[in-house]
Design an enzyme around this catalytic site. Structure first.
Site, short mmCIF file in Angstrom:
data_model
loop_
_atom_site.label_atom_id
_atom_site.label_comp_id
_atom_site.label_asym_id
_atom_site.label_seq_id
_atom_site.Cartn_x
_atom_site.Cartn_y
_atom_site.Cartn_z
CG MET A 1 -11.04 3.58 2.87
SD MET A 1 -9.41 3.58 3.64
CE MET A 1 -8.40 3.57 2.19
N GLY B 1 -4.36 -3.51 7.04
CA GLY B 1 -4.11 -2.72 8.25
C GLY B 1 -3.28 -3.46 9.27
N GLY B 2 -2.12 -2.90 9.59
CA GLY B 2 -1.29 -3.46 10.66
C GLY B 2 -0.64 -4.78 10.30
CB SER C 1 -0.89 0.00 1.25
OG SER C 1 -1.39 1.29 1.47
CG MET D 1 -8.27 7.54 2.69
SD MET D 1 -7.45 7.64 4.29
CE MET D 1 -6.47 6.14 4.26
CB SER E 1 3.81 1.44 8.29
OG SER E 1 2.69 0.83 8.80
N GLY F 1 -0.05 2.67 9.75
CA GLY F 1 0.76 2.59 10.96
C GLY F 1 0.00 2.27 12.24
N GLY G 1 -8.34 4.97 7.65
CA GLY G 1 -7.99 6.39 7.72
C GLY G 1 -6.50 6.65 7.77
CG MET H 1 -11.23 -2.15 6.50
SD MET H 1 -9.86 -1.76 5.41
CE MET H 1 -8.84 -0.72 6.46
C1 DX5 Z 1 -6.01 2.17 6.13
C2 DX5 Z 1 -5.68 1.75 4.71
C3 DX5 Z 1 -4.61 0.71 4.67
C4 DX5 Z 1 -3.27 1.26 5.12
C5 DX5 Z 1 -2.49 0.19 5.81
O1 DX5 Z 1 -7.03 3.07 6.12
O2 DX5 Z 1 -6.81 1.23 4.08
O3 DX5 Z 1 -4.50 0.17 3.37
O4 DX5 Z 1 -2.51 1.73 4.02
O5 DX5 Z 1 -1.39 0.74 6.44
P1 DX5 Z 1 -0.51 -0.13 7.45
O6 DX5 Z 1 -0.08 -1.33 6.68
O7 DX5 Z 1 0.59 0.77 7.82
O8 DX5 Z 1 -1.40 -0.47 8.59
ZN ZN Z 2 -6.42 0.13 2.17
#
Ligand code: DX5
Ligand code: ZN
Length: 225
Positions: free
Chosen positions: A69, A177-178, A10, A38, A199, A146, A143, A138
């Protein structure tokens, strides 16, 4: 047999002043690029729109998965498709009945996924699984990059995997995410097939090495199929 297990870097955590170089660093380990759009309404931040997708389309041949989003995925899908999106992902919280978005994406010749936020029950997405290419679960609240992986989502991934197998479907289960090497492994164990990571790749000192290690995890799973 096409690959089931995929790495989706991402770009949200990439250095946007050097986006082309950032993509080039991870390209050989990526199966697709995850592009987080977003709109400042569905989530507070405003990030990437079709102009950036268009620029990305010129510098990489990777599929561009645009994670919308946004409150109006139906209205935005055509612009993203025209900019060169390979697929879009719409949120079930924005369009509780995503049929119209699915039809629009299909008529534009691009792929379509649906996404569920952590508080949203899987049930909200179940009626549409037959019609989509990927279910994006998710594992953080959308949003920001990290944030820590929400482990309470692992049973949701397991439930999605069981349901998809029960129905004999061949759609992807993406986690977003994460995700890092540890949480990615847990998500794969629970039944995920696509790892999205910002991240854990672009905030590392060596993004190529980080992407390589994540891809290795996926290659192992692919080999064990
Ligand atoms: C969050 C995004 C994710 C984000 C993930 O709103 O949809 O795609 O880029 O970021 P990391 O991998 O850092 O959690
Ligand atoms: Zn995403």
């Amino acid at each position: 047999m096409t690959a089931r297990y995929k790495l989706a870097p991402s770009i949200l955590s990439a250095d946007f002043a050097r986006l082309g170089e950032e993509v080039a660093r991870v390209e050989k380990y990526a199966d697709l690029l995850h592009v987080d759009a977003m709109d400042g309404h569905f989530v507070p931040p405003i990030t990437i729109g079709p102009v950036v997708v268009k620029a990305l389309r010129r510098i990489t041949s990777l599929p561009l998965e645009c994670h919308l989003m946004v409150t109006d995925p139906l209205g935005q899908t055509e612009q993203f498709a025209e900019a060169g999106a390979t697929s879009v992902i719409a949120h079930i919280e924005a369009v509780p009945d995503p049929t119209a978005v699915i039809e629009r994406a299909r008529s534009l010749g691009i792929g379509i996924g649906i996404s569920v936020n952590p508080p949203t029950p899987l049930d909200a997405a179940l009626p549409y699984l037959e019609q989509v290419d990927v279910l994006n679960i998710m594992t953080v609240n959308p949003g920001w990059a990290g944030q820590p992986f929400i482990r309470e989502m692992l049973p949701k991934i397991q439930a999605a995997r069981s349901e998809i197998e029960r129905r004999g479907l061949d759609i992807g289960i993406a986690v977003d995410g994460g995700v890092d090497l540890d949480t990615g492994r847990e998500a794969l164990d629970a039944g995920a097939t696509v790892l999205g990571a910002a991240s854990a790749i672009f905030s590392r000192s060596d993004p190529a090495e980080a992407a390589r290690a994540l891809k290795e995890l996926l290659t192992e799973r692919e080999a064990a199929r």
